[in-house]
Design a protein around this motif. Sequence first.
Motif, PDB file in Angstrom:
ATOM      1  N   ILE A   1       0.840  -1.199   0.000  1.00 42.54           N
ATOM      2  CA  ILE A   1       0.000   0.000   0.000  1.00 42.54           C
ATOM      3  C   ILE A   1       0.879   1.255   0.000  1.00 42.54           C
ATOM      4  N   PRO A   2       0.717   2.125  -0.989  1.00 47.88           N
ATOM      5  CA  PRO A   2       1.513   3.358  -1.011  1.00 47.88           C
ATOM      6  C   PRO A   2       1.237   4.215   0.226  1.00 47.88           C
ATOM      7  N   GLN A   3       2.286   4.798   0.783  1.00 47.45           N
ATOM      8  CA  GLN A   3       2.109   5.643   1.962  1.00 47.45           C
ATOM      9  C   GLN A   3       1.309   6.903   1.651  1.00 47.45           C
ATOM     10  N   GLU A   4       1.224   7.263   0.382  1.00 49.75           N
ATOM     11  CA  GLU A   4       0.390   8.406   0.006  1.00 49.75           C
ATOM     12  C   GLU A   4      -1.073   8.132   0.365  1.00 49.75           C
ATOM     13  N   ASN A   5      -1.483   6.862   0.304  1.00 57.08           N
ATOM     14  CA  ASN A   5      -2.857   6.506   0.675  1.00 57.08           C
ATOM     15  C   ASN A   5      -3.103   6.781   2.156  1.00 57.08           C
ATOM     16  N   PHE A   6      -2.091   6.528   2.984  1.00 59.01           N
ATOM     17  CA  PHE A   6      -2.200   6.815   4.414  1.00 59.01           C
ATOM     18  C   PHE A   6      -2.294   8.321   4.624  1.00 59.01           C
ATOM     19  N   ALA A   7      -1.467   9.066   3.904  1.00 62.64           N
ATOM     20  CA  ALA A   7      -1.454  10.521   4.037  1.00 62.64           C
ATOM     21  C   ALA A   7      -2.788  11.122   3.585  1.00 62.64           C
ATOM     22  N   SER A   8      -3.360  10.614   2.504  1.00 64.99           N
ATOM     23  CA  SER A   8      -4.604  11.184   1.997  1.00 64.99           C
ATOM     24  C   SER A   8      -5.773  10.967   2.962  1.00 64.99           C
ATOM     25  N   LEU A   9      -5.681   9.914   3.796  1.00 66.34           N
ATOM     26  CA  LEU A   9      -6.723   9.653   4.788  1.00 66.34           C
ATOM     27  C   LEU A   9      -6.369  10.210   6.174  1.00 66.34           C
ATOM     28  N   GLY A  10      -5.203  10.849   6.265  1.00 71.06           N
ATOM     29  CA  GLY A  10      -4.789  11.463   7.528  1.00 71.06           C
ATOM     30  C   GLY A  10      -4.115  10.511   8.499  1.00 71.06           C
ATOM     31  N   TYR A  11      -3.691   9.338   8.046  1.00 72.44           N
ATOM     32  CA  TYR A  11      -3.085   8.339   8.925  1.00 72.44           C
ATOM     33  C   TYR A  11      -1.562   8.313   8.870  1.00 72.44           C
ATOM     34  N   ASP A  12      -0.959   9.189   8.079  1.00 70.42           N
ATOM     35  CA  ASP A  12       0.501   9.188   7.987  1.00 70.42           C
ATOM     36  C   ASP A  12       1.161   9.564   9.313  1.00 70.42           C
ATOM     37  N   LEU A  13       0.464  10.333  10.142  1.00 71.44           N
ATOM     38  CA  LEU A  13       1.020  10.724  11.439  1.00 71.44           C
ATOM     39  C   LEU A  13       1.210   9.526  12.357  1.00 71.44           C
ATOM     40  N   ILE A  14       0.366   8.525  12.215  1.00 66.26           N
ATOM     41  CA  ILE A  14       0.486   7.332  13.059  1.00 66.26           C
ATOM     42  C   ILE A  14       1.812   6.632  12.789  1.00 66.26           C
ATOM     43  N   ILE A  15       2.188   6.535  11.538  1.00 70.25           N
ATOM     44  CA  ILE A  15       3.461   5.907  11.184  1.00 70.25           C
ATOM     45  C   ILE A  15       4.613   6.679  11.815  1.00 70.25           C
ATOM     46  N   LYS A  16       4.543   8.000  11.749  1.00 67.12           N
ATOM     47  CA  LYS A  16       5.598   8.838  12.319  1.00 67.12           C
ATOM     48  C   LYS A  16       5.625   8.762  13.843  1.00 67.12           C
ATOM     49  N   LEU A  17       4.447   8.800  14.465  1.00 61.65           N
ATOM     50  CA  LEU A  17       4.387   8.731  15.931  1.00 61.65           C
ATOM     51  C   LEU A  17       4.914   7.397  16.457  1.00 61.65           C
ATOM     52  N   LEU A  18       4.590   6.323  15.777  1.00 65.65           N
ATOM     53  CA  LEU A  18       5.111   5.016  16.187  1.00 65.65           C
ATOM     54  C   LEU A  18       6.632   4.985  16.068  1.00 65.65           C
ATOM     55  N   GLY A  19       7.145   5.600  15.018  1.00 57.59           N
ATOM     56  CA  GLY A  19       8.597   5.665  14.838  1.00 57.59           C
ATOM     57  C   GLY A  19       9.282   6.413  15.964  1.00 57.59           C
ATOM     58  N   ILE A  20       8.728   7.566  16.330  1.00 58.01           N
ATOM     59  CA  ILE A  20       9.294   8.358  17.429  1.00 58.01           C
ATOM     60  C   ILE A  20       9.183   7.600  18.745  1.00 58.01           C
ATOM     61  N   ASN A  21       8.023   7.044  19.004  1.00 58.60           N
ATOM     62  CA  ASN A  21       7.788   6.333  20.261  1.00 58.60           C
ATOM     63  C   ASN A  21       8.719   5.132  20.415  1.00 58.60           C
ATOM     64  N   GLU A  22       8.920   4.415  19.347  1.00 61.32           N
ATOM     65  CA  GLU A  22       9.733   3.198  19.417  1.00 61.32           C
ATOM     66  C   GLU A  22      11.228   3.504  19.536  1.00 61.32           C
ATOM     67  N   THR A  23      11.702   4.483  18.775  1.00 63.57           N
ATOM     68  CA  THR A  23      13.140   4.766  18.758  1.00 63.57           C
ATOM     69  C   THR A  23      13.552   5.831  19.769  1.00 63.57           C
ATOM     70  N   LYS A  24      12.585   6.624  20.255  1.00 63.41           N
ATOM     71  CA  LYS A  24      12.859   7.744  21.163  1.00 63.41           C
ATOM     72  C   LYS A  24      13.822   8.748  20.518  1.00 63.41           C
ATOM     73  N   ASP A  25      13.737   8.842  19.180  1.00 64.32           N
ATOM     74  CA  ASP A  25      14.627   9.716  18.428  1.00 64.32           C
ATOM     75  C   ASP A  25      13.809  10.534  17.435  1.00 64.32           C
ATOM     76  N   ILE A  26      13.764  11.842  17.642  1.00 58.62           N
ATOM     77  CA  ILE A  26      12.989  12.739  16.780  1.00 58.62           C
ATOM     78  C   ILE A  26      13.552  12.772  15.358  1.00 58.62           C
ATOM     79  N   ASN A  27      14.816  12.427  15.212  1.00 60.65           N
ATOM     80  CA  ASN A  27      15.442  12.451  13.890  1.00 60.65           C
ATOM     81  C   ASN A  27      14.863  11.421  12.934  1.00 60.65           C
ATOM     82  N   ILE A  28      14.093  10.466  13.454  1.00 58.79           N
ATOM     83  CA  ILE A  28      13.476   9.460  12.584  1.00 58.79           C
ATOM     84  C   ILE A  28      12.450  10.095  11.654  1.00 58.79           C
TER      85      ILE A  28
END
Length: 155
Positions: free
Chosen positions: A63-90
């Motif tokens: 599934i293209p990530q653009e589909n997530f962005a168009s439905l407003g769910y792209d932030l979830i991918i980013k938040l999970l990345g930050i939460n898991e790595t504890k690194d804002i640079n992700i």
Amino acid sequence: MAANRIRVAKDKAELVKSLVASKDTTGPFQTYVEVMVFAAALGVKNKKRVPLGETTKREPSPIPQENFASLGYDLIIKLLGINETKDINILSSREEQDEDKRTQIFEEYANAGLEILQNELRGSVDYSERILLFLSLERDGYPSEKQEFDLRSFL
């Protein structure tokens, strides 16, 4: 890794397809994106990540990530990345390795959630009803198995 696409494990492909409403199914979700976001949330709630292993190339195709962005769910991918790595640079969109890591984290949480759903929905005819029951039990808590049945509650 194709960081701009969210992949589905091959052993969960049929489940994902059956969870999406179509002319052949009465699934509770409208899109594959919604299924994957729900599954990822379920994986996070249960603090469980499962590597994908072999992925499906056909339906559902990655599934293209653009589909997530168009439905407003792209932030979830980013938040999970930050939460898991504890690194804002992700969140750095220019670094391919950061994009790959965010995608991998989301895919593994979603795969774990799909595994949980697979177990919960086993033998079910109406997925919507079973998911509603599952969510209600999660919200209200499972009744204690040690508690005895008491008829006085009906008096």
